[in-house]
Design a protein around this motif. Structure first.
Motif, PDB file in Angstrom:
ATOM      1  N   LEU A 121     -12.619  -0.438  48.220  1.00 10.55           N
ATOM      2  CA  LEU A 121     -12.321   0.478  47.118  1.00 10.55           C
ATOM      3  C   LEU A 121     -11.267   1.508  47.507  1.00 10.55           C
ATOM      4  N   LEU A 122     -11.258   1.969  48.755  1.00 12.31           N
ATOM      5  CA  LEU A 122     -10.216   2.906  49.185  1.00 12.31           C
ATOM      6  C   LEU A 122      -8.840   2.240  49.106  1.00 12.31           C
ATOM      7  N   ARG A 123      -8.747   0.984  49.501  1.00 12.12           N
ATOM      8  CA  ARG A 123      -7.473   0.248  49.366  1.00 12.12           C
ATOM      9  C   ARG A 123      -7.071   0.139  47.899  1.00 12.12           C
ATOM     10  N   SER A 124      -8.049  -0.138  47.045  1.00 10.70           N
ATOM     11  CA  SER A 124      -7.771  -0.312  45.624  1.00 10.70           C
ATOM     12  C   SER A 124      -7.259   0.983  44.992  1.00 10.70           C
ATOM     13  N   VAL A 125      -7.884   2.116  45.294  1.00 15.43           N
ATOM     14  CA  VAL A 125      -7.421   3.373  44.691  1.00 15.43           C
ATOM     15  C   VAL A 125      -6.080   3.803  45.280  1.00 15.43           C
ATOM     16  N   ALA A 126      -5.837   3.501  46.558  1.00 15.52           N
ATOM     17  CA  ALA A 126      -4.534   3.805  47.162  1.00 15.52           C
ATOM     18  C   ALA A 126      -3.435   2.997  46.478  1.00 15.52           C
ATOM     19  N   ALA A 127      -3.737   1.741  46.152  1.00 11.42           N
ATOM     20  CA  ALA A 127      -2.761   0.896  45.466  1.00 11.42           C
ATOM     21  C   ALA A 127      -2.451   1.423  44.063  1.00 11.42           C
ATOM     22  N   ARG A 128      -3.348   2.217  43.506  1.00 10.63           N
ATOM     23  CA  ARG A 128      -3.145   2.812  42.184  1.00 10.63           C
ATOM     24  C   ARG A 128      -2.541   4.207  42.274  1.00 10.63           C
ATOM     25  N   GLY A 129      -2.108   4.601  43.470  1.00 10.14           N
ATOM     26  CA  GLY A 129      -1.404   5.869  43.624  1.00 10.14           C
ATOM     27  C   GLY A 129      -2.233   7.045  44.097  1.00 10.14           C
TER      28      GLY A 129
END
Length: 187
Positions: A121-129
């Protein structure tokens, strides 16, 4: 936070799907909340009740946008709720993700699923800025404090009692929460 293609993670030889919560998940989520009584007593001073599941779908921090709120179910191979994450992207600042609830069934804690879920989830939110992630942990709830520390979260300052939680009044038994934050690496 979920993509068009559902996220999956593997832990302990089992696969878990991360998907958006749906109204028909209510009974499963209620069972999960009841199983996580230790968390709710640490966070609120009381065990969970049916209203806690329902409030997931209508509580929102003041100033947040409903389109940015995500309630994610971590479903086991049978489709049952093994965990839940509630987060608001873009709150309280456009580059922040605020995690309101991160629950795993007690039988699954300590086996790596929570860490795999957090990293995904941390990777996912980072990918969203997102550059910052904030969360709260009941002060003195050692397993939660160890978990957030193991992922690099640090306390943001002195914990304080909370007269309001999102858009609701906190209960009289609700203890102090420790606010923690994580700065995500630049892409």
């Amino acid at each position: 936070m979920s993509d068009e293609t559902p996220l999956t993670i593997t832990s302990g030889g089992k696969q878990y799907a991360i998907r958006d919560a749906e109204p028909n998940d209510e009974a499963d989520l209620l069972a999960l909340f009841c199983a996580c009584e230790d968390y709710f007593e640490s966070a609120t001073g009381l065990p969970s009740g049916p209203g806690d599941v329902q409030s997931l779908f209508y509580s929102l921090p003041e100033g947040a946008d409903w389109d940015d709120k995500h309630i994610l179910v971590i479903a086991d191979e049978t489709g049952s709720a093994a965990g839940l994450v509630e987060a608001v992207l873009g709150y309280p600042t456009p580059d922040t993700c605020s995690v309101g609830l991160f629950l795993l069934h007690p039988d699954l804690r300590g086996a790596g699923l929570g860490s795999e879920l957090a990293v995904t989830l941390l990777r996912s939110v980072a990918a969203r800025g997102a550059r910052h992630v904030t969360a709260t942990v009941p002060l003195g709830w050692e397993q939660g404090e160890r978990f957030v520390a193991s992922h690099g979260f640090t306390p943001t300052g002195r914990p304080s009692p909370r007269p309001h939680v999102g858009n609701r009044q906190a209960g009289p038994r609700e203890p102090v929460l420790n606010r923690v934050a994580l700065l995500l690496p630049s892409p």
